[in-house]
Design a protein around this motif. Structure first.
Motif, short mmCIF file in Angstrom:
data_model
loop_
_atom_site.label_atom_id
_atom_site.label_comp_id
_atom_site.label_asym_id
_atom_site.label_seq_id
_atom_site.Cartn_x
_atom_site.Cartn_y
_atom_site.Cartn_z
N VAL C 521 35.08 16.69 -25.50
CA VAL C 521 35.03 17.01 -24.08
C VAL C 521 36.44 17.34 -23.61
O VAL C 521 37.36 16.56 -23.78
N GLN C 522 36.60 18.51 -23.01
CA GLN C 522 37.93 18.98 -22.60
C GLN C 522 37.97 19.28 -21.11
O GLN C 522 36.97 19.59 -20.51
N GLY C 523 39.17 19.23 -20.61
CA GLY C 523 39.37 19.73 -19.25
C GLY C 523 38.98 18.77 -18.15
O GLY C 523 39.01 19.13 -16.98
N PHE C 524 38.62 17.52 -18.48
CA PHE C 524 38.19 16.62 -17.42
C PHE C 524 39.39 16.01 -16.71
O PHE C 524 40.27 15.45 -17.33
N VAL C 525 39.40 16.16 -15.40
CA VAL C 525 40.44 15.55 -14.59
C VAL C 525 39.80 14.40 -13.83
O VAL C 525 38.88 14.61 -13.06
#
Lengths: 300, 313, 540
Positions: C521-525
């Motif tokens: 999972v990428q890009g989670f802020v």
């Protein structure tokens, strides 16, 4: 749970007939029991569990409700904790001991109360017959329509968690089968000639009941009750597992099982103990039940 | 025979009425109602009042009961206070899901139970008997939900060969993917029936074997399988009675396994309904489950009467 | 293995490589799109535009498929999330009549079915919750929406023109836009086609970055990418998000570890170490959540009527110990807002675990060696935001003994607690409790008003403890009528100082919103909010 209600009736009636043979029955029972080594061993184990658990205040090493957050889920042997600690840092050995008291209480009390209440109701229904019989038996049929665990969950779910509600719920769950057995046996005994003879000779109804029925029904009821206890322990643990039974910070094996579920990843040994205790105790009651059954020659 | 059946069926009606009454009574003893759960804690009083009026929760108890009874009788199971979906859809969907578990578990449990019980009786007295009996007793003494959790920990997480929760793909179980999701919960659920049936079968077979007519048959020269057939025929009624009750128990008591495996069945539906005080869903679920239980009981009685005409109470 | 037939081997090798390469190329396009999330909710949140299941419902079934007039900016992890224009591109409080607000709607926005978004659709949606007679009136939705104070006056909203709405509030509310953030808008055309809300729930139509598909009650729901979303910067990278309700923490854990889901909410704290070791990502961040004991100041014999006792309790909380117990998934709380928050102010009391100070305060209040403070706190077995109420409270109970507190608990089920929270603290529902452990939201100043305003005592409002302080109320009204940001900030700071020093609650911890996910999972802020933005997330 409901295995006995369909088949317990027959052996009870048979036991009655056999029991009419006289007092030597009980001494024969005792002989057989003493000779059955496995059952004796299991009884000894069960007795020791009960004694140990009752002696909790004397042999527990710590207060079962006190924990230290820095000593969580430690392995056996850590700083005087014989069996390690639980998820809040409380001593597991002490919690198992005190938890055993509540678990056993939730096993024995509902069965005892159900025997009392159910037994009397059934006795009344069987002895009087007629409308009273119909009223009581039909009400039991309604309760019977619920699968047992459903009833226990429904009652606890409605009234809330806690020791009293748990015992209440389980008692209500066990009453119907006991009423049924008790009623059938009473009705049958009532029809025997010796009861009529006793009545004719002027004996009071209560003493008739007491002498003949109780004496002869005791055996099979004991067998049935011990197996019920094992079910009751598991059901109570299940209720606590769902959050409906015993409430924290009290210790109870089912509640501990639930709390320690996460611990399976950290310290699996510690997590397995309450489950093992439930299993062993329940198994002991079942084995004792079986042993009594063979000794009393109750053929089922 | 038909009269017997008709009598039993007719009798079920007052029983169900009694069940509905008990359910309703229990529900009314609860502090708070669905409105309290549905509405966020900070809601103004009028909102709560509006919801109560909308769902008839402000009526006196007996009015609510009668209204509900009327609706049920005409097939209207109502709408869930929480999800706004018709109860019938949710309930029968959930029941179907539980059946997906209960039927295989019953099959597995009963067949293993009969096998173990018969074997134990056959080898009665030897160590094999003790072994099989030990299996049976273990089945009824273990907290089965705990076994479920352990199985998940081993097979799903550590070994990663089976799914740890959930029902998998929709629809009638027909693929390997379906089966993968069924394996662990079915095994867990089948433990108790297996144990109970096995103990009963063993005891029954032993008892019947010791009966005089069997020795008579053996004396007549009837060997092996024919005798077995006689034994089975005599053992069948109580075994069937037990299986029926166990199946009812599986349907109504699957809640613990459904909790552990996140299986969207009727047990978890009921659990949810209890905690949310969703009365329409809860009452319908309990009533339907009880009705099924009653129906199973009637079926057993009829089957028993068919097999053994002596048993006609 | 040595190759005997060199040519054949090379051919085989090349073919294999090519074949594997083709598969490898194909897999990302299959796997890339779908993110599977396990929520703590017991059921799929309602999909009709008014999500149930509390703020987790809004997180996954609110801002995903729908928009509000005022949205939250969830793009930053380093500061508390604040509001941004959503379906309304600007708003203005009337300088003359400060009870009137004018909202300018965004132009060129359409619902996912093509229906044009305008003032009429806004009115239609508001009527759904606030006007009982209309065909689209939704009782459950209304209960939820009206449960959160909107301060609408009678006929509090009207259409000015196709792209302008005017709201009227009951009194001047400087923070009014904040209360509009949880009112979502759906397509009236779609509702009319469906006929009723139950049908609509199966294929709802909103304006959001995702579209709801495949709603299976209690099992799962799909959120599919809406490529035509009006905010071009927030068109989702994911093709699909699948949401699963999994109320049991262990089930969620097993699902993540066995690869059945990619992301779980709230892993059990004990498992976090193991998860990290096994290569999963555990993300935490502050968010506006408070886990307090709300103290009962109305009950005649409540020990917490005395300010010194309230302060003493706050000095007797081992916050660091608790944080350790929770494996770092919480942080100490010494006020309503987080320490370091610009709204915190400079209170006189800096609470820490100081048993000596606590005992001193108790002595001044008349307690001591012979006389311990006896208090009963209502706690729940579980519940939204309640974290792990049982072990946490038991820990507190133990550590408070050394200061002279004898705390007992009334353990109730979450629903029962909500019922009690709505009633007076002296009502039978409170079962004689001197305090309640209920987690509450601190996302913005409207929450301060909700929980602490003297006029908002239960059952009228949500100030359960019935804490009343006239100075505080005066500041509050001043804050509501503030005409410029500076005045607003100063009064709010002064209010918060009072909240700390007067200690109407026991400030214990703030949750840190832990979630665990696979490294794919990428890009989670992780925004500092109850809500999160899934549009920036992608999966490898």
């Amino acid at each position: 749970m409901s295995l006995q209600d369909a088949i317990a009736v027959r052996p009870v009636a048979e036991a009655l007939q056999r029991a009419q043979a006289g007092k030597s029955y009980w001494s024969r029972v005792r002989e057989r029991l003493l000779a059955d080594r496995i059952t004796m061993a299991v009884m000894a184990l069960l007795a020791s569990i009960i004694v140990i658990v009752l002696a909790a205040p004397l042999i527990a090493t710590h207060d079962p409700t006190v924990g230290s957050v820095f000593a969580r889920l430690k392995s056996p042997g850590y700083q005087g904790h014989w069996l390690g600690t639980d998820e809040v840092g409380r001593d597991l050995w002490s919690r198992i001991l005190y938890g055993g008291r509540l678990s056993l209480l939730c096993g024995v009390a509902p069965v005892a109360f159900a025997l009392l209440a159910g037994g009397s109701l059934g006795l009344l229904a069987g002895y009087r017959g007629g409308i009273i019989n119909s009223l009581i038996m039909r009400s039991m049929d309604v309760l019977y329509a619920f699968p047992s665990i459903l009833l226990a969950i429904a009652i606890c779910g409605m009234l809330g968690a806690g020791l009293v509600n748990t015992i209440l719920a389980l008692t209500v769950t066990f009453i119907p089968p006991i009423v049924r057995i008790s009623e059938t046996v009473t009705a049958q005994v009532r029809s025997f000639e010796f009861v009529e003879a006793a009545q004719a000779s002027g004996a009071k109804p209560l003493s008739i009941i007491r002498f003949h029925i109780l004496n002869n029904v005791l055996g099979p009821i004991l067998v049935y009750a011990t197996s019920l206890i094992s079910i009751s322990i598991i059901l109570a643990a299940g209720l606590s597992f769902l959050g409906l039974g015993i409430t924290p910070p009290d210790a109870e094996w089912g509640l501990m099982l639930n709390n320690l579920r996460q611990a399976i990843w950290v310290n699996p040994l510690v997590a397995a103990l309450p489950g093992a205790m439930i299993f062993i105790t329940s198994m002991c009651f079942n084995l004792v039940s079986d042993g009594l059954r063979s000794a009393m020659d109750v053929r089922i | 025979m038909w009269f017997f059946i008709a009598r039993r069926v007719l009798y079920a009606v007052p029983i169900l009425l009694g069940v509905s009454f008990v359910v309703f009574l229990l529900m009314k003893m609860v502090p708070g109602d669905a409105a309290d759960i549905l509405i966020p804690p900070e809601a103004p009083r009028e909102v709560a009042a509006m919801i109560r009026a909308r769902f008839g929760l402000d009526q006196p108890i007996h009015i609510q009961y009668l209204r509900w009874l009327q609706a049920m009788a005409s097939g209207d199971f109502g709408t869930s206070i929480f999800t706004n979906q018709p109860v019938a859809d949710e309930l029968f969907g959930a029941l179907a899901n539980t059946l997906k578990l209960a039927l295989p578990a019953a099959l597995l449990g009963f067949s293993l139970g009969v096998l173990l019980g018969a074997l134990a009786a056959h080898y009665s007295g030897t160590w094999l008997d003790k072994l099989f009996s030990a299996f049976a007793i273990t089945g009824v003494s273990l907290p089965h939900y705990w076994v479920g959790m352990v199985l998940v920990a081993i097979f799903a997480v550590v070994l990663n060969v089976l799914p740890g929760q959930g029902m998998g793909p929709e629809g009638f179980p027909s693929t390997w993917e379906h089966a993968r999701h069924l394996i662990l919960p079915v095994i867990t659920l089948s433990l108790i029936p297996m144990g109970v049936v096995s103990r009963l079968v063993r005891a029954n077979v032993l008892e019947i074997r010791s009966m005089e007519f069997i020795s008579a048959l053996a004396a007549k020269g009837l060997m092996g399988r024919r005798v077995l057939l006689h034994i089975l025929k005599n053992a069948a009624p109580s075994a069937l009675a037990l299986m029926g009750l166990q199946f009812g128990y599986l349907l109504g008591g699957s809640i613990l396994v459904e909790t552990v495996f996140n299986w969207p069945g009727s047990g978890s539906l009921m659990n949810l309904a209890i905690f949310r005080r969703d009365i329409p869903v809860l009452s319908a679920t309990i009533l339907v489950l009880a009705a099924i239980f009653v129906a199973i009981n009637i079926l057993i009685d009829v089957l028993q009467a068919l097999i053994d005409p002596r048993i006609r109470r | 293995m040595i190759c005997r037939d060199w040519t054949g081997c090379r051919l085989a090798g090349l073919t294999t490589v090519a074949w594997l390469g083709a598969i490898a190329a194909a897999i990302p396009s299959i796997a890339q799109g779908t993110l599977r999330i396990a929520m703590t909710a017991t059921d799929v949140p309602t999909t009709t535009g008014v999500p149930n299941n509390g703020f987790e419902g809004v997180r996954f079934m609110g801002f995903t498929a729908f928009d509000a007039l005022v949205n939250w900016d969830l793009s930053r992890a380093d500061k508390a999330a604040d509001i941004v224009p959503g379906l309304a591109e600007s708003w203005q409080q009337d300088a003359g009549d400060r009870k009137k607000w004018t909202f300018k709607l965004r132009s060129g926005v359409s619902f996912q079915d093509g229906t044009h978004f305008n003032a009429d659709t806004v009115i239609w949606n508001l009527d759904r919750s606030f006007k009982q007679g209309v065909p689209q009136f939704d009782p459950q939705g209304s209960a939820i929406n009206r449960g959160r104070p909107t301060y609408f006056a009678e006929n509090g909203y009207r259409k000015v023109d196709d792209s302008t709405i005017e709201f009227t509030t009951t009194r001047p509310i400087s923070y009014f836009p904040y209360v509009l953030t949880t009112l979502f808008y759906v397509s009236p055309t779609a509702f009319e086609k469906a006929g009723n809300w139950a049908e609509f729930a199966k294929a709802p139509v909103g304006t959001g970055p995702f579209q709801v598909r495949n709603f299976k009650s209690r099992i799962s729901v799909d959120l599919v990418k809406n490529a035509g979303y009006w905010d071009k910067a927030r068109i989702p990278k994911l093709d699909k998000v699948v949401l699963f309700p999994m109320p049991e923490a262990n089930t969620r854990l097993a699902a993540l570890r066995s690869g059945q889901v990619d992301w779980i909410e709230v892993p059990p704290p004990d498992a976090i170490d193991g998860l990290k070791k096994a290569g999963f990502e555990v993300v935490t961040n502050s968010y506006p959540h408070v886990w307090p004991w709300v103290l009962n100041t109305a009950k005649a014999d409540s020990p917490f009527r005395d300010l010194k006792v309230r302060q003493a309790v706050n000095y007797c909380i081992d916050r660091d110990g608790l944080v350790t117990l929770l494996a770092g998934t919480a942080e100490p709380s010494v006020g309503f807002f987080k320490k370091g928050d610009p709204r915190f102010g400079k209170p006189k009391n800096d609470y820490k675990f100081d048993p000596a100070m606590a005992r001193k305060l108790l002595a001044e209040a008349g307690y001591g060696a012979g006389k311990t403070v006896k208090g009963k706190i209502m706690i729940s077995t579980s519940g939204s935001g309640q974290m792990l109420p049982l072990p946490m409270n038991e820990f507190l109970q133990q550590s408070m003994k050394q200061c002279g507190f004898d705390i007992s608990f009334e353990v109730v089920e979450w629903g029962t607690m909500l019922v009690a929270f709505r009633a007076e603290p002296t009502a039978p529902q409170a079962v004689n409790s001197d305090g309640m452990n209920i987690s509450l939201v601190s996302s913005d100043v409207s929450m301060v008003v909700r929980w602490f305003y003297g006029e908002n005592v239960t059952p009228k409002g949500s100030n359960w403890g019935h804490w009343r302080n006239p100075d505080f109320d005066a500041l509050l009204l001043k804050m509501e009528g503030a005409v410029n940001p500076e005045e607003f900030r100063k009064t709010l700071g002064a209010m918060h100082e009072m909240l700390v020093d007067e200690a109407p609650w026991v400030w214990i911890v703030h949750d840190r919103n832990p979630r665990a996910m696979t490294r794919q999972v990428q890009g989670f802020v992780s925004a500092q909010s109850w809500f999160q933005d899934l549009t920036r997330v992608s999966i490898r």
